[in-house]
Write an enzyme that holds these catalytic residues in place. Structure first.
Site, mmCIF file in Angstrom:
data_model
loop_
_atom_site.group_PDB
_atom_site.id
_atom_site.type_symbol
_atom_site.label_atom_id
_atom_site.label_comp_id
_atom_site.label_asym_id
_atom_site.label_seq_id
_atom_site.Cartn_x
_atom_site.Cartn_y
_atom_site.Cartn_z
ATOM 1 N N LYS A 30 0.818 -1.205 0.000
ATOM 2 C CA LYS A 30 0.000 0.000 0.000
ATOM 3 C C LYS A 30 0.865 1.273 0.000
ATOM 4 O O LYS A 30 0.408 2.334 -0.414
ATOM 5 C CB LYS A 30 -0.965 -0.016 1.168
ATOM 6 C CG LYS A 30 -1.954 -1.176 1.007
ATOM 7 C CD LYS A 30 -3.220 -1.012 1.776
ATOM 8 C CE LYS A 30 -4.261 -2.037 1.373
ATOM 9 N NZ LYS A 30 -3.877 -3.433 1.636
HETATM 10 C C1 LIG Z 1 -4.510 -4.535 1.098
HETATM 11 C C2 LIG Z 1 -3.722 -5.767 0.962
HETATM 12 C C3 LIG Z 1 -4.062 -6.774 0.036
HETATM 13 C C4 LIG Z 1 -5.318 -6.712 -0.818
HETATM 14 O O1 LIG Z 1 -5.259 -5.721 -1.803
HETATM 15 P P1 LIG Z 1 -6.612 -5.233 -2.534
HETATM 16 O O2 LIG Z 1 -6.195 -4.117 -3.400
HETATM 17 O O3 LIG Z 1 -7.540 -4.804 -1.434
HETATM 18 O O4 LIG Z 1 -7.158 -6.388 -3.281
HETATM 19 C C5 LIG Z 1 -3.237 -7.877 -0.064
HETATM 20 N N1 LIG Z 1 -2.137 -8.012 0.702
HETATM 21 C C6 LIG Z 1 -1.783 -7.075 1.609
HETATM 22 C C7 LIG Z 1 -0.574 -7.295 2.437
HETATM 23 C C8 LIG Z 1 -2.545 -5.917 1.763
HETATM 24 O O5 LIG Z 1 -2.188 -4.988 2.663
#
Ligand SMILES: *Cc1c(COP(=O)(O)O)cnc(C)c1O
Length: 466
Positions: free
Chosen positions: A113
């Site tokens: 993120k």
């Molecule tokens: C947020 C997240 C996901 C999922 O991503 P999306 O865009 O919501 O599908 C997967 N792995 C981790 C570690 C995350 O923080």
């Protein structure tokens, strides 16, 4: 110039920065570009060997249009990605024959993120200072979003950020990435309730027009268009490093809210030859079932080792649905309003067939996730986190029509972010990378509040000084 339209067809088209600051469209839909911008194959080939920030500026530039000067955008990208601890920003490693990991966890809070959030913080600052406007960001987190948002927005001019997390339901490392921020524009709230309670408080805040206007409320959750656009970038860098556009590349993406997997679709729309995107879910398998049976239906949230994917509404799926029914906004609005009430949507057969040309869905249970952490360790000596393990397990069950196609698993978090699960699966304690090792020693600062929207809104008003 690229303008943005709502998936529900009833909001006027707006420019890039307005769409980014708005998050959700006023008709309840999600913003998407009016026309998909594209690269020629020669332009894509020319990304080979370029610094990550330059590719990011090229991809984002296609979406930002005239809203941001290209030199300013390149500066922003260079600054955003200088916070990553790896020179390649998102390097690739090989874990099997034609099987690769795309390491997205070298940012300040060790999860993918950061890739989008670091850029978003700078986009916000740029847009707000130009408008001489101060706004308030409220964000509910089940783990990684809050830390990435606090890290990206802390200390920036013209904005307050409030992160809500469910008390006792997130890992200590995840909590500390939020609560150890000392900047004056940050508040963290430990809410005595579940993640759903936190999300409902955020929703109630957005629905309260007087409150929304008073604090100039904004959201940075995964439906924000800039986050999707920023995530499309690493599909390009990874694919080009493995021989695209001269050949097609496949991806397996650990999936919760379907933002990251949809970013792969975006890269494909822009001309990148992507053979397949495998949406890999944990036992919260709403997206996997949608691609398998055409039934997009929410169930009860199960708590798993991969908590960032413990989600039963994959908000960005609406964007794909909109594309696959040939951008019929009226029909998308009808469908997703019905979903809000009934919790289920049948994907029309023609749309499902089109989805399946690109996507497949695969769900991975808890024992399989743990076994995959162990087997990757045994075969490669590398520790992977449980979210990545879901992706690897799905990839290893995937059969591509052309077996020579490289398959890239998005590695979405550093194993040190989920030490308990990794230890339980592998018997090894993952070590935190340099720069985050003193996290456990830094003092924490947060307030505890009941799961009550009025109490939280009063707190936010006082913080924002309105
Ligand atoms: C947020 C997240 C996901 C999922 O991503 P999306 O865009 O919501 O599908 C997967 N792995 C981790 C570690 C995350 O923080």
């Amino acid at each position: 110039m690229t303008r943005y339209i709502s998936t529900r067809g009833a909001s006027p088209p707006i420019g890039f920065l307005d769409a980014v600051l708005a998050g959700l469209a006023p008709d309840g839909g999600l913003y998407s570009p009016e026309v998909w911008p594209t690269f020629t194959l020669a332009e894509i080939a020319a990304f080979a060997g370029q610094p990550y920030a330059k590719v990011a500026a090229a991809v984002l530039g296609k979406f930002a249009g005239p809203d941001i000067d290209s030199a300013v955008l390149l500066d922003m990208c260079e600054e955003a990605y200088s916070t990553f601890s790896h020179k390649a920003v998102t390097p690739i490693s090989q874990i099997g024959d034609n099987l690769f990991l795309l390491e997205l966890f070298h940012g300040p809070t060790l999860a993918f993120k950061d890739v989008a959030m670091q850029l978003l913080g700078r986009l916000y600052e740029h847009a707000l200072s130009a408008q001489n406007r101060t706004l308030t960001i409220i964000c509910a987190t089940s783990g990684d979003t809050g830390g990435a948002a606090v890290e990206a927005f802390r200390g920036r001019a013209n904005m307050h950020i409030v992160a809500l997390f469910p008390e006792g339901r997130i890992s200590e490392v995840q909590r500390r990435f939020m609560t150890t921020a000392t900047d004056a524009n940050v508040r963290c709230l430990s809410i005595q309730g579940s993640f759903d309670d936190c999300q409902n408080i955020v929703k109630a805040s957005f629905c309260d027009e007087a409150f929304r206007t008073a604090v100039d409320l904004s959201g940075v959750n995964s439906i924000n268009w800039a986050r999707i656009a920023a995530q499309a970038v690493y599909y390009f860098t990874a694919a080009v490093a493995l021989g695209a556009p001269g050949r097609s590349i496949a991806f397996a993406t650990p999936t919760g809210n379907f933002g990251d997997a949809f970013a792969g679709f975006v890269a494909r729309q822009m001309g990148l030859p992507i053979a397949r995107i495998v949406a890999a879910t944990n036992s919260n398998d709403i997206v996997a079932r949608a691609f398998q049976d055409g039934l997009y239906a929410r169930g009860n949230v199960a708590f798993t080792q991969s908590p960032a994917m413990d989600i039963q509404i994959a908000s960005n799926f609406e964007r794909l649905y909109f594309e696959m029914i040939r951008r019929d906004g009226v029909e998308t609005a009808r469908t997703f309003k019905a979903f809000a009430e009934t919790g289920a949507v049948n994907v029309p057969p023609a749309a499902l067939a089109r989805m399946r040309e690109i996507f497949s869905g695969m769900s991975v249970d808890e024992p399989q996730t743990a076994r995959t952490i162990l087997s990757v360790l045994n075969e490669t000596g590398e520790l992977i986190d449980p979210h990545t393990a879901v992706g690897v397990a799905a990839a290893s069950r995937t059969i591509l029509p052309d077996p020579t196609t490289p398959l890239v698993v998005l590695s979405t978090a550093h194993p040190a972010k989920f030490p308990e699960a990794v230890l339980a699966a592998s018997g090894q304690i993952p070590h935190a990378p340099r720069g985050t090792a003193d996290l456990a020693a830094r003092p924490e600062r947060f307030d505890r509040l009941p799961a009550d929207a009025e109490t939280v809104k009063a707190y936010v008003r006082a913080f924002a000084g309105v």
